[in-house]
Design a protein around this motif. Structure first.
Motif, PDB file in Angstrom:
ATOM      1  N   VAL A 132       0.842  -1.203   0.000  1.00 48.19           N
ATOM      2  CA  VAL A 132       0.000   0.000   0.000  1.00 48.19           C
ATOM      3  C   VAL A 132       0.877   1.254   0.000  1.00 48.19           C
ATOM      4  O   VAL A 132       0.636   2.194  -0.772  1.00 48.19           O
ATOM      5  CB  VAL A 132      -0.946   0.004   1.210  1.00 48.19           C
ATOM      6  N   ALA A 133       1.902   1.259   0.844  1.00 45.84           N
ATOM      7  CA  ALA A 133       2.807   2.406   0.899  1.00 45.84           C
ATOM      8  C   ALA A 133       3.521   2.591  -0.443  1.00 45.84           C
ATOM      9  O   ALA A 133       3.667   3.718  -0.933  1.00 45.84           O
ATOM     10  CB  ALA A 133       3.830   2.224   2.020  1.00 45.84           C
ATOM     11  N   GLY A 134       3.965   1.481  -1.041  1.00 49.81           N
ATOM     12  CA  GLY A 134       4.629   1.569  -2.335  1.00 49.81           C
ATOM     13  C   GLY A 134       3.715   2.109  -3.415  1.00 49.81           C
ATOM     14  O   GLY A 134       4.142   2.879  -4.287  1.00 49.81           O
ATOM     15  N   THR A 135       2.440   1.725  -3.367  1.00 46.62           N
ATOM     16  CA  THR A 135       1.468   2.232  -4.339  1.00 46.62           C
ATOM     17  C   THR A 135       1.292   3.735  -4.199  1.00 46.62           C
ATOM     18  O   THR A 135       1.216   4.470  -5.194  1.00 46.62           O
ATOM     19  CB  THR A 135       0.109   1.536  -4.153  1.00 46.62           C
ATOM     20  N   TYR A 136       1.249   4.198  -2.966  1.00 45.15           N
ATOM     21  CA  TYR A 136       1.122   5.638  -2.723  1.00 45.15           C
ATOM     22  C   TYR A 136       2.299   6.398  -3.338  1.00 45.15           C
ATOM     23  O   TYR A 136       2.111   7.384  -4.067  1.00 45.15           O
ATOM     24  CB  TYR A 136       1.030   5.915  -1.218  1.00 45.15           C
ATOM     25  N   PHE A 137       3.505   5.933  -3.068  1.00 44.58           N
ATOM     26  CA  PHE A 137       4.674   6.651  -3.565  1.00 44.58           C
ATOM     27  C   PHE A 137       4.865   6.464  -5.065  1.00 44.58           C
ATOM     28  O   PHE A 137       5.426   7.344  -5.730  1.00 44.58           O
ATOM     29  CB  PHE A 137       5.920   6.235  -2.793  1.00 44.58           C
ATOM     30  N   LEU A 138       4.379   5.369  -5.615  1.00 43.60           N
ATOM     31  CA  LEU A 138       4.395   5.206  -7.071  1.00 43.60           C
ATOM     32  C   LEU A 138       3.554   6.299  -7.720  1.00 43.60           C
ATOM     33  O   LEU A 138       3.971   6.925  -8.704  1.00 43.60           O
ATOM     34  CB  LEU A 138       3.856   3.821  -7.449  1.00 43.60           C
ATOM     35  N   GLY A 139       2.374   6.534  -7.169  1.00 43.16           N
ATOM     36  CA  GLY A 139       1.527   7.594  -7.701  1.00 43.16           C
ATOM     37  C   GLY A 139       2.112   8.973  -7.485  1.00 43.16           C
ATOM     38  O   GLY A 139       2.062   9.837  -8.367  1.00 43.16           O
ATOM     39  N   ARG A 145       1.034  13.809  -8.397  1.00 41.30           N
ATOM     40  CA  ARG A 145      -0.323  14.228  -8.060  1.00 41.30           C
ATOM     41  C   ARG A 145      -0.811  13.438  -6.855  1.00 41.30           C
ATOM     42  O   ARG A 145      -0.810  12.206  -6.863  1.00 41.30           O
ATOM     43  CB  ARG A 145      -1.262  14.002  -9.246  1.00 41.30           C
ATOM     44  N   GLN A 146      -1.229  14.163  -5.831  1.00 40.68           N
ATOM     45  CA  GLN A 146      -1.743  13.512  -4.630  1.00 40.68           C
ATOM     46  C   GLN A 146      -2.991  12.690  -4.934  1.00 40.68           C
ATOM     47  O   GLN A 146      -3.204  11.634  -4.337  1.00 40.68           O
ATOM     48  CB  GLN A 146      -2.067  14.564  -3.566  1.00 40.68           C
ATOM     49  N   ALA A 147      -3.816  13.163  -5.868  1.00 42.86           N
ATOM     50  CA  ALA A 147      -5.049  12.439  -6.188  1.00 42.86           C
ATOM     51  C   ALA A 147      -4.735  11.047  -6.734  1.00 42.86           C
ATOM     52  O   ALA A 147      -5.410  10.067  -6.386  1.00 42.86           O
ATOM     53  CB  ALA A 147      -5.876  13.231  -7.200  1.00 42.86           C
ATOM     54  N   VAL A 148      -3.711  10.957  -7.587  1.00 45.47           N
ATOM     55  CA  VAL A 148      -3.325   9.660  -8.129  1.00 45.47           C
ATOM     56  C   VAL A 148      -2.751   8.773  -7.027  1.00 45.47           C
ATOM     57  O   VAL A 148      -3.061   7.578  -6.927  1.00 45.47           O
ATOM     58  CB  VAL A 148      -2.303   9.835  -9.273  1.00 45.47           C
ATOM     59  N   ALA A 149      -1.905   9.369  -6.195  1.00 46.58           N
ATOM     60  CA  ALA A 149      -1.284   8.614  -5.105  1.00 46.58           C
ATOM     61  C   ALA A 149      -2.341   8.057  -4.156  1.00 46.58           C
ATOM     62  O   ALA A 149      -2.314   6.870  -3.795  1.00 46.58           O
ATOM     63  CB  ALA A 149      -0.297   9.504  -4.348  1.00 46.58           C
TER      64      ALA A 149
END
Length: 253
Positions: A132-139, A145-149
């Motif tokens: 989940v954390a990796g997905t956030y930083f990938l975005g 863009r925070q919205a994508v993250a």
């Protein structure tokens, strides 16, 4: 750190905690080493009986862990084994199982047959948090863009099947976490440029992914894309660091 950054960090921590708690709920409520019947499969005597109605393939993954726990080293798949139904995961690379065996030692689990061995599922709840954390930083690093993250992180954190898998004994959650972080760091390199540390980290994480599950080799074309798409491209030292980290881990296996 601005108020927005502080608030975003706090919300991310809350999301990670929520994912861990939900995955742990799955872990503690899914049957473990429990016999039962499959209503969609029938025999002459009635519904087919199976030795385990828990998470798919979990029994065989746990048997691999037991092999390591017993000090027998890394198992080797024998297609002619009459007990193949219990050992067919023996072809897998060893990283997850070694980590799970270490967790078993810490938790005082001596046998995967004991009901208390279900606590080993919680290790994957932690790996789910890493995904989940990796997905956030990938975005965040890839699209700025925070919205994508947040969209990606919330989706992954609350996806029921991801939660169920993160609440079972399997090598998949570790693979997902490692692959996600390779993608996240790769996206950062595309946006901000390569450094020695980033190149080495990508090589090591990609190598660990292959040591977790052979399908981790699917990262190879991703890495080639990163090299081709980067402007400027990594220098010879950075490429050597990434390849060296990868080969040192994957080569022996």
């Amino acid at each position: 750190m601005s108020d927005v950054q502080t608030r975003s960090k706090g919300l991310l921590v809350a999301l990670l905690i929520a994912h861990f708690l939900l995955a742990s709920w799955y872990a503690l409520n899914t049957p473990y080493r429990t016999a039962g019947v499959l209503l969609n499969q029938r025999t002459a005597e009635g519904p087919a009986r199976v030795p385990d109605v828990g998470a798919p393939d979990e029994r065989q993954h746990a048997n691999y862990i037991q092999h390591v726990l017993d000090g027998k080293g890394i198992p080797v798949l024998d297609p002619k084994d009459p007990n193949l139904g219990e050992t067919y995961q023996s072809h897998q690379p060893p990283l997850y199982y070694v980590l799970a065996a270490c967790a078993a030692k810490v938790l005082g689990v001596a046998s995967v047959e004991d009901s208390g061995a279900a606590r080993l599922r919680l290790l994957n709840a932690l790996f789910g948090v890493a995904t989940v954390a990796g997905t956030y930083f990938l975005g965040l690093w890839g699209f700025r863009r925070q919205a994508v993250a947040w969209g990606g992180a919330v989706f992954v954190a609350l996806l029921p099947m991801h939660l169920a898998l993160a609440g079972a004994i399997s090598n998949d959650p570790l693979l997902y976490a490692l692959c996600t972080w390779v993608l996240a760091l790769g996206a950062r390199c595309l946006q901000e440029g390569w450094t020695n540390g980033r190149a080495a980290a990508i090589g090591v994480l990609a190598g660990l992914a292959v040591l977790t599950k052979t399908t981790g080799i699917a990262l190879a074309p991703v890495l080639l894309f990163l090299l081709a798409a980067s402007k400027p491209r990594p220098d010879v030292r950075q490429i050597a660091l990434g390849i060296s980290g990868y080969l040192v881990l994957v080569g022996p296996w």
